[in-house]
Design a protein around this motif. Structure first.
Motif, PDB file in Angstrom:
ATOM      1  N   ALA B 179      75.757 -16.807 -55.852  1.00  0.00           N
ATOM      2  CA  ALA B 179      76.366 -17.055 -56.972  1.00  0.00           C
ATOM      3  C   ALA B 179      77.426 -18.043 -56.837  1.00  0.00           C
ATOM      4  N   ARG B 180      78.133 -17.937 -55.570  1.00  0.00           N
ATOM      5  CA  ARG B 180      79.295 -18.885 -55.446  1.00  0.00           C
ATOM      6  C   ARG B 180      78.788 -20.225 -55.147  1.00  0.00           C
ATOM      7  N   ALA B 181      77.683 -20.253 -54.389  1.00  0.00           N
ATOM      8  CA  ALA B 181      77.156 -21.629 -54.136  1.00  0.00           C
ATOM      9  C   ALA B 181      76.581 -22.412 -55.522  1.00  0.00           C
ATOM     10  N   ALA B 182      76.321 -21.601 -56.387  1.00  0.00           N
ATOM     11  CA  ALA B 182      75.906 -22.297 -57.544  1.00  0.00           C
ATOM     12  C   ALA B 182      77.285 -22.629 -58.296  1.00  0.00           C
ATOM     13  N   GLU B 183      78.175 -22.145 -58.249  1.00  0.00           N
ATOM     14  CA  GLU B 183      79.467 -22.363 -59.041  1.00  0.00           C
ATOM     15  C   GLU B 183      80.277 -23.420 -58.504  1.00  0.00           C
ATOM     16  N   ILE B 184      80.358 -23.315 -57.042  1.00  0.00           N
ATOM     17  CA  ILE B 184      81.218 -24.337 -56.526  1.00  0.00           C
ATOM     18  C   ILE B 184      80.474 -25.713 -56.408  1.00  0.00           C
ATOM     19  N   VAL B 185      81.202 -26.699 -56.398  1.00  0.00           N
ATOM     20  CA  VAL B 185      80.810 -28.205 -56.450  1.00  0.00           C
ATOM     21  C   VAL B 185      80.229 -28.278 -54.990  1.00  0.00           C
ATOM     22  N   PRO B 186      79.275 -29.321 -54.667  1.00  0.00           N
ATOM     23  CA  PRO B 186      78.997 -29.668 -53.383  1.00  0.00           C
ATOM     24  C   PRO B 186      80.081 -30.103 -52.668  1.00  0.00           C
ATOM     25  N   GLY B 187      80.525 -29.814 -51.133  1.00  0.00           N
ATOM     26  CA  GLY B 187      81.638 -30.391 -50.869  1.00  0.00           C
ATOM     27  C   GLY B 187      82.716 -29.463 -51.073  1.00  0.00           C
ATOM     28  N   GLY B 188      82.507 -28.481 -51.903  1.00  0.00           N
ATOM     29  CA  GLY B 188      83.770 -27.527 -52.223  1.00  0.00           C
ATOM     30  C   GLY B 188      84.216 -26.647 -51.162  1.00  0.00           C
ATOM     31  N   LEU B 189      85.137 -25.628 -51.397  1.00  0.00           N
ATOM     32  CA  LEU B 189      85.671 -24.839 -50.405  1.00  0.00           C
ATOM     33  C   LEU B 189      85.508 -23.368 -51.090  1.00  0.00           C
ATOM     34  N   MET B 190      85.202 -22.250 -50.068  1.00  0.00           N
ATOM     35  CA  MET B 190      85.183 -20.872 -50.217  1.00  0.00           C
ATOM     36  C   MET B 190      86.073 -20.210 -49.447  1.00  0.00           C
ATOM     37  N   ILE B 191      86.986 -19.601 -49.690  1.00  0.00           N
ATOM     38  CA  ILE B 191      87.986 -18.884 -48.728  1.00  0.00           C
ATOM     39  C   ILE B 191      87.691 -17.502 -49.014  1.00  0.00           C
ATOM     40  N   LEU B 192      87.272 -16.800 -47.615  1.00  0.00           N
ATOM     41  CA  LEU B 192      87.283 -15.606 -47.909  1.00  0.00           C
ATOM     42  C   LEU B 192      87.958 -14.647 -47.006  1.00  0.00           C
ATOM     43  N   GLN B 193      88.801 -13.809 -47.599  1.00  0.00           N
ATOM     44  CA  GLN B 193      89.861 -13.223 -46.781  1.00  0.00           C
ATOM     45  C   GLN B 193      89.509 -11.503 -46.843  1.00  0.00           C
ATOM     46  N   GLY B 194      89.884 -10.994 -46.012  1.00  0.00           N
ATOM     47  CA  GLY B 194      89.709  -9.569 -46.216  1.00  0.00           C
ATOM     48  C   GLY B 194      89.659  -8.821 -44.758  1.00  0.00           C
ATOM     49  N   GLN B 195      89.119  -7.610 -44.866  1.00  0.00           N
ATOM     50  CA  GLN B 195      89.070  -6.864 -43.468  1.00  0.00           C
ATOM     51  C   GLN B 195      87.810  -6.705 -43.087  1.00  0.00           C
ATOM     52  N   CYS B 196      87.457  -6.901 -41.947  1.00  0.00           N
ATOM     53  CA  CYS B 196      86.270  -6.507 -41.313  1.00  0.00           C
ATOM     54  C   CYS B 196      86.648  -5.847 -39.906  1.00  0.00           C
ATOM     55  N   LEU B 197      85.572  -5.136 -39.316  1.00  0.00           N
ATOM     56  CA  LEU B 197      85.673  -4.511 -38.353  1.00  0.00           C
ATOM     57  C   LEU B 197      85.559  -5.374 -37.048  1.00  0.00           C
ATOM     58  N   PRO B 198      86.443  -5.077 -35.831  1.00  0.00           N
ATOM     59  CA  PRO B 198      85.916  -5.736 -34.643  1.00  0.00           C
ATOM     60  C   PRO B 198      84.458  -5.466 -34.340  1.00  0.00           C
ATOM     61  N   ASP B 199      83.915  -6.357 -33.784  1.00  0.00           N
ATOM     62  CA  ASP B 199      82.375  -5.937 -32.991  1.00  0.00           C
ATOM     63  C   ASP B 199      82.590  -4.438 -32.423  1.00  0.00           C
ATOM     64  N   GLY B 200      81.680  -3.646 -32.524  1.00  0.00           N
ATOM     65  CA  GLY B 200      81.759  -2.378 -31.576  1.00  0.00           C
ATOM     66  C   GLY B 200      82.564  -1.361 -32.004  1.00  0.00           C
ATOM     67  N   VAL B 201      83.257  -1.743 -33.251  1.00  0.00           N
ATOM     68  CA  VAL B 201      84.351  -0.548 -33.769  1.00  0.00           C
ATOM     69  C   VAL B 201      83.806  -0.037 -34.939  1.00  0.00           C
TER      70      VAL B 201
END
Lengths: 315, 315
Positions: B179-201
């Motif tokens: 959905a974001r790929a369709a909405e954002i112009v070619p060459g645009g930027l997507m910033i994804l911030q949040g929480q994920c777990l360290p690998d193995g945790v």
């Protein structure tokens, strides 16, 4: 980017007295022009499409309130004051899976810029521009020659007050047109639908004017009964002004940002119907409860009772 | 244009328990990246500006909730579910005269298209994608091998349930990115911030996981005390999944719509602080009260009492 203005939203929510359930009078007028508006929009968009090659078109509804008519196959921007009930607007839209347009809410007074330059292809506003950005200066000041005494609207009995209303309308209309001229793309379309008075007719001679005057009379009775203070009443007027037809036309021509392609009077579909007391009371309650509440607060609880009482005497 | 999904808005309004007054943990993380984000956005916009000559840039905040960080000098689209409290969002924005951006609200689940194709230059989302579009299939069905028993989150004790969570996350992430790929112009930027777990945790090894497990333990105690039914508890899980770092990276690469320019772990500014019982309770209440209310309704009134009781025992 100043959009400061007084704000009197229509009654929010979805209850018995909400605007969403008490705006069929306005809706009937909007609906009656649906086909004409559709053709106009499509024609304009065809032209713009040929010129620009754009495939997404943006339509803005200025002063959308709650529960507006919707359009199809576009990005639709619903604009109203930040204290409009957008939650109800969004919750009562058809689910996204059932509509073919994207929809956004634009908070801000339309008496000022609310969207970027050249971002709108079609602007639309319906039953809105009779709401001035504020009560005209001096109309509520006892020492001013423009003081509106105990009247609550521009009923033309006090010449200076009427002038103040007209001046405010001229200022607001100019601000509105300049903001829209910046937001709408060159070659775009602005549809302005609403109520103005036939040339030579005064507000106090129309049925809506009589209803508002009757609400004013009711407030005077309440003041006599000491339910509200003289001071409260004398400093209260509604920021509403219905221009005459040629006056509105003059303002648009004077501003010069838009060429008038079509300007015509239509009959309201309810014109020859008998509007019941309950219908009239509910319609005016959904429109005026916020402005009255803001000024008179404690008075609100008694409003429905008094309105009903008035209409029983009046009609 | 399907954006159907379950929706659990953060607590609206501005009262003691509202998200707007109980989201300082999330805000601290967002703030800590402010300068880096600003530089990234400006660099991207400079590039786009050179390429396209555009002068208005559009930034969308997906899953804005109530009271997000704001940006300057743009059109900013605040997106969240239609039942998000947009009224409070709009009313608590700075007045238009004090800001240099236009702002619109975009109602709709970000697990689906909410804006026209190529309409956004910079997309932003913060602390959102761990909310799945729905509780994974079968996790709440007693007869399924993926049944999560009386647990309320993906705590990895039931392998099939953990799989179902992972599958749902993969589906949702793919929908989000497309959905974001369709909405954002070619060459645009997507910033994804949040929480994920360290690998193995595992989630159950983190403090947030322990808090959610403790809420789950509390529900089990309530069931034992017959305050909620066994059936209610057994059919309740929260639609939350924190992917591990490489899992998230894998999904973005697998989708292929975006190239990862930078992906890095940052420390939360509160990491070494002692979080008080009240702080933790209020933060989780603002997040979970809607999802718990939806499922357990009458239980809500007791929630604060029980949470406080739990944390007193727990911490």
């Amino acid at each position: 980017m100043s959009t400061s203005s007084q704000s009197y939203p229509m009654s929010g929510g979805e209850d018995l007295h909400s605007y969403i359930h008490n705006s069929s009078y306005q809706k009937a007028a909007i609906d009656s022009l649906q086909e004409k508006r559709r053709l106009y929009i499509l024609e304009k968009i065809d032209l713009l499409s040929l010129k620009t090659g754009l495939s997404t078109f943006t339509i803005a509804d200025f002063g959308c309130s709650v529960g507006p008519n919707t359009f199809h196959a576009f990005l639709v921007c619903f604009n109203d004051q930040p204290n409009n009930d957008f939650n109800t607007l969004f919750r009562t839209q058809p689910p996204s899976s059932e509509r073919e347009y994207f929809s956004v809410g634009v908070p801000g007074s339309f008496y000022g810029r609310v969207l970027p330059r050249n971002s709108i292809h079609v602007g639309h506003t319906s039953y809105t521009i009779h709401w001035l950005s504020k009560v005209p200066e001096h109309v509520c000041e006892k020492k001013s020659p423009a003081w509106n005494k105990k009247y609550i609207q521009c009923n033309n009995l006090i010449e200076e007050a009427a002038k103040a209303y007209k001046i405010q309308f001229t200022k607001d209309m100019s601000t509105f047109l300049e903001a829209r001229a910046a937001e709408i793309v060159p070659g775009g379309l602005m549809i302005l639908q609403g109520q103005c008075l036939p040339d030579g007719v005064l507000m106090s001679e129309t049925w809506e004017g009589i209803v508002i005057d009757t609400i004013g009379d009711c407030l005077m009775d309440m003041e006599k009964s000491e339910l509200i203070s003289e001071e409260k009443l004398e400093s209260f007027s509604v920021p509403i002004y219905f221009p005459q037809f040629s006056e509105l036309k003059g303002e648009i021509e004077q501003n010069g940002s838009f060429a008038i392609e079509l300007m015509q009077t239509i009959s309201h579909p309810f014109q020859d119907m008998h509007l019941t007391n309950d219908f009239t009371t509910s319609t005016f309650r959904a429109i005026f409860s916020s402005v009255i509440e803001k000024h008179l607060l404690s008075f609100l609880a008694d409003l429905r009772f008094f309105c009903l009482q008035i209409f029983q005497i009046f009609i």
